[in-house]
Motif scaffolding. Structure first.
Motif, PDB file in Angstrom:
ATOM      1  N   TYR A  37       7.614 -32.457 -23.853  1.00  0.00           N
ATOM      2  CA  TYR A  37       8.661 -32.470 -24.886  1.00  0.00           C
ATOM      3  C   TYR A  37       9.077 -33.909 -25.189  1.00  0.00           C
ATOM      4  O   TYR A  37       9.331 -34.284 -26.336  1.00  0.00           O
ATOM      5  N   ARG A  38       9.134 -34.718 -24.116  1.00  0.00           N
ATOM      6  CA  ARG A  38       9.500 -36.130 -24.299  1.00  0.00           C
ATOM      7  C   ARG A  38       8.436 -36.864 -25.109  1.00  0.00           C
ATOM      8  O   ARG A  38       8.750 -37.691 -25.968  1.00  0.00           O
ATOM      9  N   ALA A  39       7.149 -36.563 -24.832  1.00  0.00           N
ATOM     10  CA  ALA A  39       6.063 -37.236 -25.547  1.00  0.00           C
ATOM     11  C   ALA A  39       6.109 -36.891 -27.038  1.00  0.00           C
ATOM     12  O   ALA A  39       5.894 -37.746 -27.893  1.00  0.00           O
ATOM     13  N   ARG A 124      11.825 -25.922 -17.324  1.00  0.00           N
ATOM     14  CA  ARG A 124      12.998 -25.050 -17.470  1.00  0.00           C
ATOM     15  C   ARG A 124      12.582 -23.583 -17.515  1.00  0.00           C
ATOM     16  O   ARG A 124      13.365 -22.706 -17.196  1.00  0.00           O
ATOM     17  N   ASP A 125      11.357 -23.327 -17.980  1.00  0.00           N
ATOM     18  CA  ASP A 125      10.922 -21.947 -18.221  1.00  0.00           C
ATOM     19  C   ASP A 125       9.575 -21.672 -17.554  1.00  0.00           C
ATOM     20  O   ASP A 125       8.802 -20.854 -18.032  1.00  0.00           O
ATOM     21  N   VAL A 126       9.288 -22.382 -16.468  1.00  0.00           N
ATOM     22  CA  VAL A 126       7.970 -22.215 -15.840  1.00  0.00           C
ATOM     23  C   VAL A 126       7.881 -20.838 -15.179  1.00  0.00           C
ATOM     24  O   VAL A 126       6.968 -20.056 -15.457  1.00  0.00           O
ATOM     25  N   GLN A 173      26.021 -31.855 -22.058  1.00  0.00           N
ATOM     26  CA  GLN A 173      25.446 -31.479 -23.361  1.00  0.00           C
ATOM     27  C   GLN A 173      24.031 -30.916 -23.196  1.00  0.00           C
ATOM     28  O   GLN A 173      23.663 -29.904 -23.788  1.00  0.00           O
ATOM     29  N   ARG A 174      23.225 -31.562 -22.332  1.00  0.00           N
ATOM     30  CA  ARG A 174      21.850 -31.087 -22.137  1.00  0.00           C
ATOM     31  C   ARG A 174      21.835 -29.730 -21.444  1.00  0.00           C
ATOM     32  O   ARG A 174      21.033 -28.867 -21.765  1.00  0.00           O
ATOM     33  N   ASP A 175      22.751 -29.532 -20.485  1.00  0.00           N
ATOM     34  CA  ASP A 175      22.860 -28.220 -19.824  1.00  0.00           C
ATOM     35  C   ASP A 175      23.167 -27.155 -20.872  1.00  0.00           C
ATOM     36  O   ASP A 175      22.568 -26.084 -20.879  1.00  0.00           O
TER      37      ASP A 175
HETATM   38  O1   DC Z   1      12.836 -32.219 -17.500  1.00  0.00           O
HETATM   39  P1   DC Z   1      13.079 -33.243 -18.605  1.00  0.00           P
HETATM   40  O2   DC Z   1      14.449 -33.817 -18.591  1.00  0.00           O
HETATM   41  O3   DC Z   1      12.040 -34.299 -18.631  1.00  0.00           O
HETATM   42  O4   DC Z   1      12.936 -32.406 -19.967  1.00  0.00           O
HETATM   43  C1   DC Z   1      13.122 -32.983 -21.237  1.00  0.00           C
HETATM   44  C2   DC Z   1      13.702 -31.934 -22.195  1.00  0.00           C
HETATM   45  O5   DC Z   1      12.756 -30.916 -22.457  1.00  0.00           O
HETATM   46  C3   DC Z   1      14.979 -31.245 -21.699  1.00  0.00           C
HETATM   47  O6   DC Z   1      15.967 -31.276 -22.699  1.00  0.00           O
HETATM   48  C4   DC Z   1      14.591 -29.828 -21.456  1.00  0.00           C
HETATM   49  C5   DC Z   1      13.312 -29.622 -22.221  1.00  0.00           C
HETATM   50  N1   DC Z   1      12.346 -28.827 -21.491  1.00  0.00           N
HETATM   51  C6   DC Z   1      12.219 -27.500 -21.841  1.00  0.00           C
HETATM   52  O7   DC Z   1      12.940 -27.034 -22.717  1.00  0.00           O
HETATM   53  N2   DC Z   1      11.286 -26.741 -21.220  1.00  0.00           N
HETATM   54  C7   DC Z   1      10.507 -27.247 -20.260  1.00  0.00           C
HETATM   55  N3   DC Z   1       9.595 -26.468 -19.670  1.00  0.00           N
HETATM   56  C8   DC Z   1      10.652 -28.600 -19.872  1.00  0.00           C
HETATM   57  C9   DC Z   1      11.595 -29.362 -20.501  1.00  0.00           C
END
Ligand code: DC
Length: 221
Positions: A37-39, A124-126, A173-175
């Motif tokens: 997602y960052r890339a 987050r959703d693995v 905010q990210r949470d």
């Molecule tokens: O884990 P991270 O902080 O590097 O993740 C970056 C963003 O991507 C964060 O806002 C959550 C999202 N993300 C996601 O929605 N699903 C994932 N499997 C991994 C990360």
């Protein structure tokens, strides 16, 4: 037998540090789904695109090639490391992660990267979505204050001078974004082991996960 370990949790719970070490100890590949997602966020920024234009971001994600390396992530031949760890990219990635179509594309690529092999994957959703059949699922959490403190120390070490209040607001905010988005929101899989890392060292967390793996895979579940 392939060992697939899913590690999920909120920002700053220590997922990537722990996941990397667990993968090393198990001698398996590590896949950092957040880095993808960052890339995409980094590509959007460097191409001066609008992160809210779902169609364009979707096309970009679809046409991009990702490769996870030992030191970071390669996207379309660009090797990215610290440049995707800035607060600007964190915010962009979080907003891109809300786009359902983009998630579908990245989830597909994440499943392909894992294939049938042994992996440790964090995100987050693995456990809930990407690898619902993972043998081991861990949900890492820590208090907001602890996560702010960890992020503060990490940035200080890199020579930045962050404000605690700003970091706290960003984490909250990210949470909120992660838990309240429409598609695949951050939630603990019903079969995930909950590990609160607030008062644990990295080594203690890694040891506990390795122990969980041994118990599960040794049949002593
Ligand atoms: O884990 P991270 O902080 O590097 O993740 C970056 C963003 O991507 C964060 O806002 C959550 C999202 N993300 C996601 O929605 N699903 C994932 N499997 C991994 C990360």
């Amino acid at each position: 037998m392939a060992i697939q370990v899913a590690i999920d949790g909120p920002a700053g719970a220590g997922k990537s540090t722990v996941a990397k070490l667990v993968a090393k100890q198990l001698g398996v590949k590590y896949i950092d789904t957040g880095a993808m997602y960052r890339a995409v966020g980094w590509l959007v920024l460097t191409k001066n695109m609008d992160a809210k234009n779902e169609e364009e971001v979707l096309r970009l994600a679809e046409s991009s090639r990702f490769r996870l390396t030992d030191s970071g992530i390669e996207v379309n031949g660009f090797h990215l490391k610290n440049e995707i760890r800035t607060e600007q990219i964190s915010a962009l990635a979080s907003s891109i992660a809300r786009l359902g179509g983009v998630r579908e594309v990245l989830v597909d690529k994440q499943r392909q990267l894992a294939g049938e092999q042994s992996v440790v994957m964090d995100g987050r959703d693995v456990g809930t979505h990407i690898l619902p059949n993972a043998n081991i699922k861990i949900f890492l959490t820590a208090s907001v204050e602890k996560r702010v403190e960890r992020r503060f120390k990490e940035l200080k070490k890199k020579g930045h001078n962050p404000s605690l209040n700003t970091l706290r607001e960003e984490i909250i905010q990210r949470d909120y974004n992660d838990k309240n988005r429409r598609f695949a929101p951050l939630t603990r899989a019903s079969d995930a082991v909950l590990l609160d890392t607030t008062d644990l060292t990295t080594k203690q967390v890694v040891d506990q996960i390795i122990q969980i793996c041994r118990t599960k895979l040794g049949g002593g579940e």
